[in-house]
Design a protein around this motif. Sequence first.
Motif, PDB file in Angstrom:
ATOM      1  N   LEU A  77      43.229   2.434  71.968  1.00 19.34           N
ATOM      2  CA  LEU A  77      44.577   2.500  70.667  1.00 19.34           C
ATOM      3  C   LEU A  77      45.547   1.408  71.487  1.00 19.34           C
ATOM      4  CD1 LEU A  77      43.382   6.345  70.282  1.00 19.34           C
ATOM      5  CD2 LEU A  77      42.452   3.706  68.780  1.00 19.34           C
ATOM      6  N   LYS A  78      46.204   1.354  72.742  1.00 17.46           N
ATOM      7  CA  LYS A  78      47.355   0.462  72.982  1.00 17.46           C
ATOM      8  C   LYS A  78      47.053  -0.522  72.769  1.00 17.46           C
ATOM      9  CE  LYS A  78      48.202   5.239  75.744  1.00 17.46           C
ATOM     10  NZ  LYS A  78      48.544   5.160  77.365  1.00 17.46           N
ATOM     11  N   HIS A  79      45.857  -1.454  73.115  1.00 20.20           N
ATOM     12  CA  HIS A  79      46.138  -2.878  72.854  1.00 20.20           C
ATOM     13  C   HIS A  79      46.650  -3.758  71.489  1.00 20.20           C
ATOM     14  CE1 HIS A  79      44.376  -6.823  72.478  1.00 20.20           C
ATOM     15  NE2 HIS A  79      43.943  -7.018  74.146  1.00 20.20           N
ATOM     16  N   ILE A  80      46.742  -4.706  71.677  1.00 15.20           N
ATOM     17  CA  ILE A  80      48.021  -4.951  70.154  1.00 15.20           C
ATOM     18  C   ILE A  80      47.054  -5.553  69.532  1.00 15.20           C
ATOM     19  CG2 ILE A  80      47.386  -6.567  71.576  1.00 15.20           C
ATOM     20  CD1 ILE A  80      49.964  -7.570  70.523  1.00 15.20           C
ATOM     21  N   ALA A  81      45.442  -5.522  69.694  1.00 16.51           N
ATOM     22  CA  ALA A  81      45.026  -5.948  68.495  1.00 16.51           C
ATOM     23  C   ALA A  81      44.767  -4.583  67.615  1.00 16.51           C
ATOM     24  CB  ALA A  81      43.019  -6.426  68.949  1.00 16.51           C
ATOM     25  N   TYR A  82      45.276  -3.669  67.474  1.00 20.51           N
ATOM     26  CA  TYR A  82      44.778  -2.396  66.877  1.00 20.51           C
ATOM     27  C   TYR A  82      46.419  -2.309  65.977  1.00 20.51           C
ATOM     28  CZ  TYR A  82      41.065  -0.237  68.941  1.00 20.51           C
ATOM     29  OH  TYR A  82      39.530   0.266  69.443  1.00 20.51           O
ATOM     30  N   SER A  83      47.234  -2.864  66.758  1.00 19.18           N
ATOM     31  CA  SER A  83      48.564  -2.841  65.924  1.00 19.18           C
ATOM     32  C   SER A  83      48.896  -3.943  65.397  1.00 19.18           C
ATOM     33  CB  SER A  83      50.187  -2.490  66.874  1.00 19.18           C
ATOM     34  OG  SER A  83      49.926  -3.046  67.521  1.00 19.18           O
ATOM     35  N   LYS A  84      48.689  -4.667  65.644  1.00 24.64           N
ATOM     36  CA  LYS A  84      48.377  -6.242  64.897  1.00 24.64           C
ATOM     37  C   LYS A  84      47.559  -6.412  63.387  1.00 24.64           C
ATOM     38  CE  LYS A  84      50.670  -9.532  67.008  1.00 24.64           C
ATOM     39  NZ  LYS A  84      51.756 -10.151  66.521  1.00 24.64           N
ATOM     40  N   ALA A  85      46.547  -5.192  64.086  1.00 18.54           N
ATOM     41  CA  ALA A  85      45.243  -5.570  62.882  1.00 18.54           C
ATOM     42  C   ALA A  85      45.810  -4.255  61.381  1.00 18.54           C
ATOM     43  CB  ALA A  85      43.826  -4.803  63.210  1.00 18.54           C
ATOM     44  N   LEU A  86      46.496  -2.866  62.252  1.00 16.05           N
ATOM     45  CA  LEU A  86      47.174  -2.562  60.552  1.00 16.05           C
ATOM     46  C   LEU A  86      48.405  -2.867  60.395  1.00 16.05           C
ATOM     47  CD1 LEU A  86      46.836   0.174  60.053  1.00 16.05           C
ATOM     48  CD2 LEU A  86      48.702   0.795  61.707  1.00 16.05           C
ATOM     49  N   GLN A  87      48.713  -3.851  61.162  1.00 17.99           N
ATOM     50  CA  GLN A  87      49.644  -4.363  60.248  1.00 17.99           C
ATOM     51  C   GLN A  87      49.312  -4.806  58.781  1.00 17.99           C
ATOM     52  OE1 GLN A  87      53.402  -3.445  59.988  1.00 17.99           O
ATOM     53  NE2 GLN A  87      53.351  -4.432  58.120  1.00 17.99           N
ATOM     54  N   GLN A  88      48.047  -5.924  59.776  1.00 23.07           N
ATOM     55  CA  GLN A  88      47.918  -6.851  58.483  1.00 23.07           C
ATOM     56  C   GLN A  88      47.318  -5.988  57.797  1.00 23.07           C
ATOM     57  OE1 GLN A  88      47.879 -10.193  57.604  1.00 23.07           O
ATOM     58  NE2 GLN A  88      47.704 -11.309  59.766  1.00 23.07           N
ATOM     59  N   ALA A  89      46.213  -4.325  57.725  1.00 19.90           N
ATOM     60  CA  ALA A  89      45.826  -4.040  56.676  1.00 19.90           C
ATOM     61  C   ALA A  89      46.825  -3.854  55.657  1.00 19.90           C
ATOM     62  CB  ALA A  89      45.038  -3.132  57.170  1.00 19.90           C
ATOM     63  N   LYS A  90      47.822  -3.462  56.496  1.00 15.42           N
ATOM     64  CA  LYS A  90      49.532  -2.759  55.350  1.00 15.42           C
ATOM     65  C   LYS A  90      49.711  -3.871  54.208  1.00 15.42           C
ATOM     66  CE  LYS A  90      50.581   1.403  58.311  1.00 15.42           C
ATOM     67  NZ  LYS A  90      51.874   1.925  59.036  1.00 15.42           N
ATOM     68  N   ASP A  91      49.519  -5.174  55.248  1.00 14.95           N
ATOM     69  CA  ASP A  91      50.761  -5.945  54.309  1.00 14.95           C
ATOM     70  C   ASP A  91      49.014  -6.506  53.736  1.00 14.95           C
ATOM     71  OD1 ASP A  91      52.187  -6.663  55.898  1.00 14.95           O
ATOM     72  OD2 ASP A  91      51.897  -7.787  57.238  1.00 14.95           O
ATOM     73  N   LEU A  92      47.536  -6.137  53.498  1.00 10.08           N
ATOM     74  CA  LEU A  92      47.132  -6.750  52.529  1.00 10.08           C
ATOM     75  C   LEU A  92      46.407  -5.048  51.126  1.00 10.08           C
ATOM     76  CD1 LEU A  92      43.593  -7.550  54.695  1.00 10.08           C
ATOM     77  CD2 LEU A  92      45.567  -8.816  52.918  1.00 10.08           C
ATOM     78  N   LEU A  93      47.084  -3.926  51.917  1.00  8.89           N
ATOM     79  CA  LEU A  93      46.733  -3.021  50.679  1.00  8.89           C
ATOM     80  C   LEU A  93      47.022  -1.364  50.427  1.00  8.89           C
ATOM     81  CD1 LEU A  93      42.712  -2.379  51.007  1.00  8.89           C
ATOM     82  CD2 LEU A  93      43.480  -3.664  49.184  1.00  8.89           C
ATOM     83  N   GLY A  94      48.535  -1.622  51.166  1.00  8.89           N
ATOM     84  CA  GLY A  94      49.339  -1.298  50.857  1.00  8.89           C
ATOM     85  C   GLY A  94      49.980  -0.056  52.325  1.00  8.89           C
ATOM     86  N   ASP A  95      50.660   0.660  52.600  1.00  8.46           N
ATOM     87  CA  ASP A  95      51.890   0.646  53.824  1.00  8.46           C
ATOM     88  C   ASP A  95      51.301   2.869  54.053  1.00  8.46           C
ATOM     89  OD1 ASP A  95      53.620  -0.792  54.194  1.00  8.46           O
ATOM     90  OD2 ASP A  95      55.436  -0.015  53.372  1.00  8.46           O
ATOM     91  N   ASP A  96      50.414   3.225  52.731  1.00  8.91           N
ATOM     92  CA  ASP A  96      49.024   3.925  53.738  1.00  8.91           C
ATOM     93  C   ASP A  96      47.887   4.022  54.248  1.00  8.91           C
ATOM     94  OD1 ASP A  96      47.982   3.427  51.473  1.00  8.91           O
ATOM     95  OD2 ASP A  96      47.612   5.070  50.603  1.00  8.91           O
ATOM     96  N   MET A  97      48.025   2.869  54.616  1.00  6.29           N
ATOM     97  CA  MET A  97      46.442   2.345  55.577  1.00  6.29           C
ATOM     98  C   MET A  97      47.153   2.861  56.307  1.00  6.29           C
ATOM     99  SD  MET A  97      45.193   1.237  53.175  1.00  6.29           S
ATOM    100  CE  MET A  97      43.170   0.221  53.170  1.00  6.29           C
ATOM    101  N   GLU A  98      45.707   3.766  57.628  1.00  5.38           N
ATOM    102  CA  GLU A  98      45.024   3.933  58.084  1.00  5.38           C
ATOM    103  C   GLU A  98      44.390   3.139  59.397  1.00  5.38           C
ATOM    104  OE1 GLU A  98      48.046   4.745  60.420  1.00  5.38           O
ATOM    105  OE2 GLU A  98      48.954   5.375  59.344  1.00  5.38           O
TER     106      GLU A  98
END
Length: 241
Positions: A77-98
Amino acid sequence: MNTIKTDFLKNGFTKVDRLFDIDSAQKLLGIYNHLLNDTKKTAHLRSDLAGQNETNTKMTERITQIMRPSLIEPQLLKHIAYSKALQQAKDLLGDDMELDFDMLINKAPHTETPTPWHQDAAYWIDLPDKRAVSCWIALDKVYEDNGCMWFLSVHNQNVLEHSNLPNGGALYCKTDTSEATSIPLDIGGCTFHDGFTLHYSKGNTTDSQRRALILNFRPKKMIELERKQGMDHTGIRKKRS
């Protein structure tokens, strides 16, 4: 609106050429390979999406799936893959994505077993908010011969009729795939697709593994609703790419 989001909203899928660099990929592969090789520690979260292979007395996993690997190795969970992908998901579908769940899928060399056409939503319970996106991250260079992803554009939120492969394998559906698009990727590249987008990958006919990390995101309230209904993605149903 950027090209990645435009493509995603139009087609139900898009790609990012480089989510993180080679050094970050190597760190992630260290954890990945440990989990892949530790069949005892991962047994309760592990399956072969190809189903049982009755022709082999010593069965080789053809499409290894490990659900929720971060439950075993929280350092993922600490790997950059998780934070980078989460930011992209928020950009695509909204800030409430987790992050809803993570998953490892490996196609072993020369196993030549395709993952059939399917929609991820066929595996999921019905939720009032349909927003969801999966990030499929390449940890090897992927192309058609070793099992890169193929997609069909989606224009609605209908789940087609799916069936199980013989011998307990993954879900599949029948559809016209003449307009499918393959997405080769370098290490650290990724695709994003929503739950209704049809996708598939060929079997691995090469000398190397085809290792992928998949991260799924949906609204926080929908994750809470899933958990209340007993869906935690630890193997209630088998999965996918």
